[in-house]
Write a protein that holds these residues in place. Structure first.
Motif, PDB file in Angstrom:
ATOM      1  N   ILE A  90      -8.046   1.323  13.897  1.00 30.44           N
ATOM      2  CA  ILE A  90      -7.768   0.418  12.782  1.00 30.44           C
ATOM      3  C   ILE A  90      -6.276   0.580  12.474  1.00 30.44           C
ATOM      4  CG2 ILE A  90      -8.362  -0.194  10.407  1.00 30.44           C
ATOM      5  CD1 ILE A  90     -10.700  -0.356  12.432  1.00 30.44           C
ATOM      6  N   ARG A  91      -5.506  -0.411  12.810  1.00 26.67           N
ATOM      7  CA  ARG A  91      -4.048  -0.296  12.697  1.00 26.67           C
ATOM      8  C   ARG A  91      -3.533  -0.484  11.268  1.00 26.67           C
ATOM      9  NH1 ARG A  91      -2.320   0.342  17.780  1.00 26.67           N
ATOM     10  NH2 ARG A  91      -3.500  -0.636  19.435  1.00 26.67           N
ATOM     11  N   ASN A  92      -4.320  -1.101  10.406  1.00 28.86           N
ATOM     12  CA  ASN A  92      -3.862  -1.357   9.040  1.00 28.86           C
ATOM     13  C   ASN A  92      -4.680  -0.591   8.000  1.00 28.86           C
ATOM     14  OD1 ASN A  92      -6.187  -2.884   9.376  1.00 28.86           O
ATOM     15  ND2 ASN A  92      -5.478  -4.522   8.062  1.00 28.86           N
ATOM     16  N   ASP A  93      -5.197   0.581   8.374  1.00 26.81           N
ATOM     17  CA  ASP A  93      -6.042   1.335   7.442  1.00 26.81           C
ATOM     18  C   ASP A  93      -5.295   1.755   6.187  1.00 26.81           C
ATOM     19  OD1 ASP A  93      -4.747   3.176   9.338  1.00 26.81           O
ATOM     20  OD2 ASP A  93      -5.851   4.749   8.305  1.00 26.81           O
ATOM     21  N   GLU A 108      -3.164   0.046   4.604  1.00 26.41           N
ATOM     22  CA  GLU A 108      -3.128  -1.134   3.735  1.00 26.41           C
ATOM     23  C   GLU A 108      -4.496  -1.410   3.110  1.00 26.41           C
ATOM     24  OE1 GLU A 108      -1.578  -4.462   5.968  1.00 26.41           O
ATOM     25  OE2 GLU A 108      -0.089  -3.161   6.913  1.00 26.41           O
ATOM     26  N   LEU A 109      -5.554  -1.019   3.782  1.00 26.13           N
ATOM     27  CA  LEU A 109      -6.905  -1.289   3.297  1.00 26.13           C
ATOM     28  C   LEU A 109      -7.369  -0.297   2.237  1.00 26.13           C
ATOM     29  CD1 LEU A 109      -8.595  -2.170   6.703  1.00 26.13           C
ATOM     30  CD2 LEU A 109      -7.883  -3.752   4.901  1.00 26.13           C
ATOM     31  N   GLY A 129     -10.397   1.682  -2.304  1.00 24.66           N
ATOM     32  CA  GLY A 129     -10.405   2.785  -3.266  1.00 24.66           C
ATOM     33  C   GLY A 129     -10.038   4.086  -2.581  1.00 24.66           C
ATOM     34  N   LYS A 130      -8.831   4.542  -2.807  1.00 24.55           N
ATOM     35  CA  LYS A 130      -8.362   5.759  -2.136  1.00 24.55           C
ATOM     36  C   LYS A 130      -9.196   6.980  -2.479  1.00 24.55           C
ATOM     37  CE  LYS A 130      -3.654   4.695  -1.061  1.00 24.55           C
ATOM     38  NZ  LYS A 130      -2.407   5.315  -0.695  1.00 24.55           N
ATOM     39  N   SER A 162     -10.723   5.417  11.334  1.00 21.39           N
ATOM     40  CA  SER A 162     -12.086   4.870  11.368  1.00 21.39           C
ATOM     41  C   SER A 162     -12.817   5.014  10.042  1.00 21.39           C
ATOM     42  CB  SER A 162     -12.912   5.558  12.461  1.00 21.39           C
ATOM     43  OG  SER A 162     -12.318   5.364  13.728  1.00 21.39           O
ATOM     44  N   GLU A 163     -12.411   5.976   9.250  1.00 17.12           N
ATOM     45  CA  GLU A 163     -13.104   6.240   7.986  1.00 17.12           C
ATOM     46  C   GLU A 163     -13.088   5.023   7.064  1.00 17.12           C
ATOM     47  OE1 GLU A 163     -13.088   9.648   4.517  1.00 17.12           O
ATOM     48  OE2 GLU A 163     -11.228   9.180   5.551  1.00 17.12           O
ATOM     49  N   VAL A 164     -12.055   4.200   7.145  1.00 18.27           N
ATOM     50  CA  VAL A 164     -11.938   3.048   6.246  1.00 18.27           C
ATOM     51  C   VAL A 164     -13.078   2.047   6.450  1.00 18.27           C
ATOM     52  CG1 VAL A 164     -10.436   1.543   7.645  1.00 18.27           C
ATOM     53  CG2 VAL A 164     -10.224   1.553   5.160  1.00 18.27           C
TER      54      VAL A 164
END
Length: 69
Positions: free
Chosen positions: A37-40, A42-43, A48-49, A58-60
């Motif tokens: 996931i290249r934009n994790d 940003e997500l 919610g951090k 991958s966790e995102v």
């Protein structure tokens, strides 16, 4: 019979177990992801951090599922 998996560490140190598969977000959401996931970064602010427990990208995916249910 054995099923084995090797993680290609793209993000997060493999020595830290929470960075390795399976990714456990809750008792009901556990996952394995083969990809990146290249934009994790940003997500995470959207999801919610506070749900982040590791450094692996991958966790995102699984945190997003958790946030939706």
């Amino acid at each position: 019979i054995a099923l084995m998996h090797t993680r290609a560490a793209t993000q997060g140190k493999p020595e830290i177990n929470s960075n390795n598969h399976p990714i456990v977000v809750s008792d009901t959401i556990i996952g394995v992801h083969n990809g990146m996931i290249r934009n994790d970064d940003e997500l995470w602010p959207v999801i919610g951090k506070d749900l982040r427990a590791a450094e692996v990208d991958s966790e995102v995916i699984f945190a997003a599922i958790y946030a939706l249910v």
